[in-house]
Motif scaffolding. Structure first.
Motif, short mmCIF file in Angstrom:
data_model
loop_
_atom_site.label_atom_id
_atom_site.label_comp_id
_atom_site.label_asym_id
_atom_site.label_seq_id
_atom_site.Cartn_x
_atom_site.Cartn_y
_atom_site.Cartn_z
N PRO A 19 0.78 -1.24 0.00
CA PRO A 19 0.00 0.00 0.00
C PRO A 19 0.82 1.30 0.00
CG PRO A 19 0.02 -0.94 2.18
CD PRO A 19 0.75 -1.90 1.31
N ARG A 20 2.12 1.26 0.26
CA ARG A 20 2.85 2.53 0.39
C ARG A 20 3.61 2.86 -0.88
NH1 ARG A 20 0.12 4.81 4.25
NH2 ARG A 20 -0.67 3.08 5.47
N THR A 21 3.62 4.12 -1.25
CA THR A 21 4.21 4.49 -2.54
C THR A 21 5.69 4.13 -2.62
OG1 THR A 21 4.47 6.68 -1.63
CG2 THR A 21 2.63 6.34 -3.09
N PHE A 22 6.40 4.23 -1.51
CA PHE A 22 7.82 3.91 -1.57
C PHE A 22 8.02 2.45 -1.92
CE2 PHE A 22 11.86 2.60 0.33
CZ PHE A 22 12.70 3.49 -0.29
N GLN A 23 7.17 1.61 -1.34
CA GLN A 23 7.27 0.18 -1.67
C GLN A 23 7.03 -0.04 -3.16
OE1 GLN A 23 4.28 -0.78 1.33
NE2 GLN A 23 5.73 -2.19 2.25
#
Lengths: 958, 115
Positions: free
Chosen positions: B23-27
């Motif tokens: 869910p996280r943009t960095f991931q």
């Protein structure tokens, strides 16, 4: 040639009109007037040719291989319409000059007005069906713009939207119909389609074609059941109503029906669809017109009714009815446009068009009243005026209809009824507005308008009278040319006389006149209610709105059911479907291993990928809470990739991968600062429990990875397929003059691809730069990060004037500064050797960019930029230009774009020199890569400076 | 060798796809970068694996195509690497801007509702 001029003159005028200043009312009017007058003159001058030759054609090939071109074709019928469009346009321009108020932005008005005129001429003059549909849509669009001209009024916006949706979807249906028509006829040329009539009527798709074409025509001509848009389009300025919504655009539908009459008419389906819609519109709109309160409302419904009359005539499948239809098209345009002009004058001079408020204007404005009364009489079908003639032809046709008995009785009755309505609403309009006592409480005191405003209306009314008195003399030959163009040799004989003796049509006319006067005198004159009796509840607009609302909510609901608003779910589905699809494909074909013997395993390579694989998994594991570790792991995986390239004979790829790895790491490190802090205490979201979802994703990702592995292994164990590699390897030296085949492919053989790719790179860099100019960081990331504060208790930033930073950064700073010239040298070395050895513009550019960014990292943005101004934007521009120049050089020598040119010779002092345009191209790549990379990195780095400014502005608050 | 190479692509793409589903943009950005490694290797592998046959012509050995590995996938991958970098940069900036605008680094632009 004249045809082309006729078509493009209005568009040219439209373009000019758009760029005149907004207060240039007279210049605009002169421009539009001269353009329309010139177009009228061209149309008139073409008549002898049309009458003599039958058809004037002009074909300009454009893409002949695809059968595309500009095809213009003017026959007698098109000529009549062209004259109507241009002549009426001229009159309306004169009228509009005085109608529009000084505060209106006239350039927009005249620009769209002329664009419409051009589009309408395009519809009329097209000799190619698809081209005609294109112009057809253009008329819908310009009509939308003109209805919404006063876009601050909500009803104008709503009316424009409704008109566009109805006529636009009709246009879409027409497009479908035309495509089928052309398919059946074997070509889209109008001549060919017109010649294929029997073929089309016998074809099983004929009903579909007919329905689609009729949908297009009926929506455009505001016929039942699509008539409701026209009254709402009356919120347009009155000149627009007079021109588009009575004389020309709404006639496009009947124009099309008449145009395709020889092809489509003559069947029962045509009679019921076209004739039925026409009859419903004729009677229903006539009835509704009697109860309108707005002058323009009356005229709008009466327009629908008269267009219904024309449509009905076209639907009757008789040649004489067609003649009557064409005649009525011209007649209706003259009297209806002049009535609209009168309505506009009344509105302009009194400030209202409400029939309940207006009264007795004949006393204040006798000239206007006289003109309006004559025009209204023509509309009612009073003898000695043009409306009478075509209406009587219509009555005659209903009587001599060649249909079963009940229809032969019903149709004349309905026609007479519509005639009664027509007389009644004309009478009511005149009686309410012009007769009786002069109204006192009007917004403005009414008076006669300027003569120039009356002139167009007067000319039209004169035409009504002249045609009505001596028809054969005035319109006889033109009408014969026009109908002859449609009917060809079968054109029937008819006489345009006023007096045919006492017969049934005359009796019907008399009944209509008497009945209308009676209906008005007995019922309408005393009626004060503003509602419509009997049909109150049926409102087209409500139905339309409900339909539109249902469509949008239905679409939203369907989207909600079929897709997820959550990105994760969408991606999950994408991968699941991809995996499932791939598995399905393996079933019929199988995915066995090939017979190519694998190479013996080298333990070092295995070890390399034990580390690389661990790094990849490490990224997946750490990316949520430990971003820095994840970046380091990703670097490890990238390094393993790079070494693999070296291992398997791809030195260029390894170099590029290595340098890209460096800049990517720097890039993401720069971005880290703006991401929110995340720690493991934050609980997962609701829904399926986090660990469950994680396991599901691991399963899917694992399966995808396994599948890819299998796929790769299956390919690698199969023998090499003979591709295009042979050509490149064999020709790199003789044709490309280089030893490094990969580089020769990039800068020479496939130079155009590379040119495209560096353009993309430049665009992306500019996009990044543009996005960051408006960057708004989240508030909590604005203060300096902890790391920059707590190191040695002071910011580690170098002061702008100091040569070297003090403290821990001193040594790296010295090293990095020494590195810069060396890196420049290395980057040039890689650039220059690229053609014959691993290297090239991409690698060299990335090396230089890395060196520059190192200066930024160690010295700080301010320090570097006070000493070294690099302008990455210039680098991008010059790089792209150099690459283009290298390409155009080939064109100068008479070879295709990007053909390499080489010069080999001796220079004094320097010795043997080999110069090639390929090097210039690679230099362009090099400069663009440097510019793009530095631009992106520096743009992100600059955001920290912005936060300093922000901090200073807010008083240094932490 | 081929087996290790294939497995390496599998591991990298698997990790990349797993990250893309997070869910996280960095991931997501890290996942994309892993996936692009894997895809680049994949395309490169289509020319088959050979050691010591770099497509840089040897004037002694001559231009016999059988002596060199396939240069075409290499040329394709070279530009793909650079474009991949540009796309990473664009994505990074977009996600930074999205984080600034929406106040969250969730891929949907808003935190999911807690139960």
């Amino acid at each position: 040639m004249e045809l082309l001029l006729l078509l493009f003159l209005p568009f040219l005028g439209s373009l000019c009109a758009a760029f005149l200043p907004s207060n240039a009312r007279n210049a605009e009017a002169w421009l539009a007037g001269v353009v329309s007058l010139a177009a009228t003159a061209i149309a008139v001058s073409l008549y002898p040719q049309v009458a003599l030759e039958g058809v004037v054609r002009l074909n300009l090939p454009w893409a002949p291989a695809l059968g595309l071109g500009i095809s213009l074709r003017m026959d007698g019928f098109a000529w009549l319409f062209a004259l109507l469009v241009t002549g009426m346009g001229t009159l309306v321009v004169i009228y509009a000059r005085y109608y529009m108020s000084p505060s209106d932005p006239v350039p927009r008005f005249f620009s769209f007005f002329l664009a419409f005129m051009g589009a309408m001429l395009g519809v009329v003059l097209s000799g190619h069906l698809i081209q005609m549909v294109m112009f057809w849509e253009m008329t819908s669009l310009s009509s939308f713009m003109l209805i919404a001209y006063w876009h601050h009024r909500s009803e104008a916006r709503r009316g424009a939207r409704m008109a566009l949706i109805v006529t636009g979807s009709g246009g879409l249906a027409l497009f479908g119909g035309v495509l089928l028509l052309g398919h059946i006829a074997g070509g889209y040329d109008l001549d060919r389609v017109l010649a294929a009539g029997p073929l089309i009527q016998a074809h099983p798709w004929y009903p579909t074609v007919l329905t689609l074409v009729a949908l297009g025509a009926l929506t455009k001509s505001a016929q039942f059941p699509f008539h409701f848009w026209l009254p709402h389009a009356m919120s347009a300025p009155t000149p627009v109503s007079a021109y588009l919504h009575s004389a020309t655009m709404v006639k496009a539908g009947v124009f099309l029906l008449a145009r395709l009459w020889p092809v489509l008419a003559g069947t029962d389906a045509w009679f019921w669809i076209v004739g039925g819609a026409g009859l419903c519109s004729l009677v229903l709109a006539g009835y509704l017109a009697m109860f309108q309160q707005d002058m323009k409302g009356v005229l709008a419904y009466s327009t629908i009714s008269h267009l219904g009359l024309i449509t009905l005539l076209l639907g009757m499948n008789s040649e004489l009815a067609l003649v009557a239809a064409v005649f009525h098209i011209a007649n209706h345009a003259t009297f209806k446009a002049s009535l609209f002009m009168a309505a506009g004058i009344v509105d302009h001079e009194t400030g209202t068009r409400d029939l309940g408020r207006l009264s007795g204007l004949a006393r204040a404005m006798p000239l206007t009243a006289a003109l309006a009364i004559v025009a209204a009489a023509a509309m009612a079908g009073v003898p000695l005026l043009n409306g009478f003639l075509s209406k009587e032809m219509f009555f005659a046709e209903t009587v001599f209809l060649d249909r079963p008995d009940w229809q032969r009785i019903a149709l004349p009755l309905a026609a007479t009824l519509a005639g009664i309505f027509s007389v009644a609403y004309s009478l009511r309009l005149i009686q309410r507005v012009f007769l009786g006592e002069l109204a006192r409480d009007l917004p403005h005191a009414p008076h006669e308008p300027t003569r120039w405003m009356l002139l167009p209306s007067a000319l039209l009314v004169t035409a009504c009278v002249l045609v009505g008195v001596v028809p054969e003399l005035i319109v006889g030959p033109y009408l014969r040319t026009a109908t002859g163009a449609i009917l060809g040799a079968d054109a029937p004989a008819y006489s345009l006389a006023i007096w045919h003796g006492i017969n049934t049509p005359l009796l019907m006319s008399l009944v209509a006149l008497g009945g209308g006067v009676l209906l008005h005198g007995a019922f309408l004159v005393r009626r004060q209610e503003t509602t419509v009796p009997l049909l109150e509840t049926i409102d087209g607009r409500q139905l339309f709105d409900a339909l539109l609302k249902g469509l949008t909510t239905g679409a939203a609901r369907m989207l909600l059911g079929l897709s997820s608003p959550r990105l994760q779910m969408q991606l999950l589905l994408v991968f699941a479907v991809a995996l499932g699809g791939a598995l399905l494909l393996t079933r019929p074909f199988g995915i066995g291993w090939g017979a190519r013997p694998p190479q013996p395993l080298d333990p070092a390579f295995a070890l390399l990928w034990v580390v690389g694989g661990a790094c990849a998994i490490g990224v997946a594991w750490q990316a949520k809470y430990h971003r820095f570790a994840a970046i380091a792991f990703a670097g490890g995986a990238g390094l393993a990739t790079s070494l693999t390239f070296v291992w398997f004979s791809a030195p260029d790829l390894a170099l590029t991968q290595l340098t890209v790895e460096v800049v990517t790491t720097v890039l993401i490190l720069l971005g880290l600062r703006w991401l929110p802090r995340r720690d493991e205490r934050i609980a997962g979201p609701g829904g399926a429990s986090p660990s469950l979802r994680r396991s599901r994703d691991i399963l899917l990702a694992g399966a995808c990875g396994l599948g890819l592995s299998a796929l790769v292994y299956a390919v690698l164990t199969r023998p090499v397929v003979d591709g295009i590699a042979h050509f490149f390897v064999a020709n790199a030296l003789p044709l490309g003059g280089g030893l490094n085949v990969v580089n020769v492919i990039l800068v020479d053989f496939r130079g155009f691809d590379t040119f495209g790719e560096i353009t993309v790179l430049g665009i992306v860099a500019l996009t990044v730069y543009a996005l960051l100019r408006r960057f708004r960081p989240a508030p909590e990331s604005i203060p300096l990060p902890r790391q920059q504060h707590e190191q040695d208790g002071q910011p580690s930033r170098c002061h702008q004037d100091a040569l070297l930073p003090s403290g821990a950064m001193m040594l790296p700073a010295v090293l990095v500064r020494l590195l810069l010239p060396l890196a420049m040298l290395a980057s040039l070395f890689f650039l220059l050797r690229g053609h014959n050895a691993p290297g090239g513009g991409f690698v060299g550019g990335l090396i230089l960019a890395t060196a520059v960014i190192l200066q930024y990292i160690v010295g700080g943005t301010l320090w570097v930029e006070s000493r070294l101004r690099i302008h990455p934007l210039y680098w991008i521009a010059i790089g792209l230009l150099l690459a283009a120049v290298a390409g155009i050089g080939g064109a100068l020598a008479g070879t295709p774009f990007l053909t390499s040119q080489a010069w080999h010779g001796m220079l004094p002092l320097v010795g043997e020199v080999h110069l090639s345009s390929v090097l210039l191209f690679d230099l362009g790549v090099y400069m663009l890569v440097v510019g793009a990379t530095v631009l992106m990195l520096v743009a992100i780095a600059h955001q920290s400076l912005r936060s300093h400014h922000h901090k200073a502005a807010t008083g240094g608050a932490r | 060798m081929e087996f290790v190479f294939a497995l390496a692509i599998g591991v990298m793409s698997g990790s990349g796809i797993y990250l893309l589903l997070r869910p996280r943009t960095f991931q997501v950005i890290m996942g994309l970068s892993l996936l692009s490694y894997a895809v680049n290797l994949f395309i490169f592998g289509m020319g088959r694996l050979r050691s010591g046959a770099a497509p840089v012509l040897d004037t002694v050995r001559g231009a016999d195509p059988a002596l060199y590995t396939d240069p075409v996938p290499q040329a394709l991958v070279l530009t793909a690497i650079v474009i991949g970098f540009a796309v990473t940069a664009l994505l990074l900036v977009v996600l930074l801007a999205a984080r600034g605008l929406t106040g969250t680094d969730h891929v949907d632009g808003r935190e999911p509702e807690r139960e």
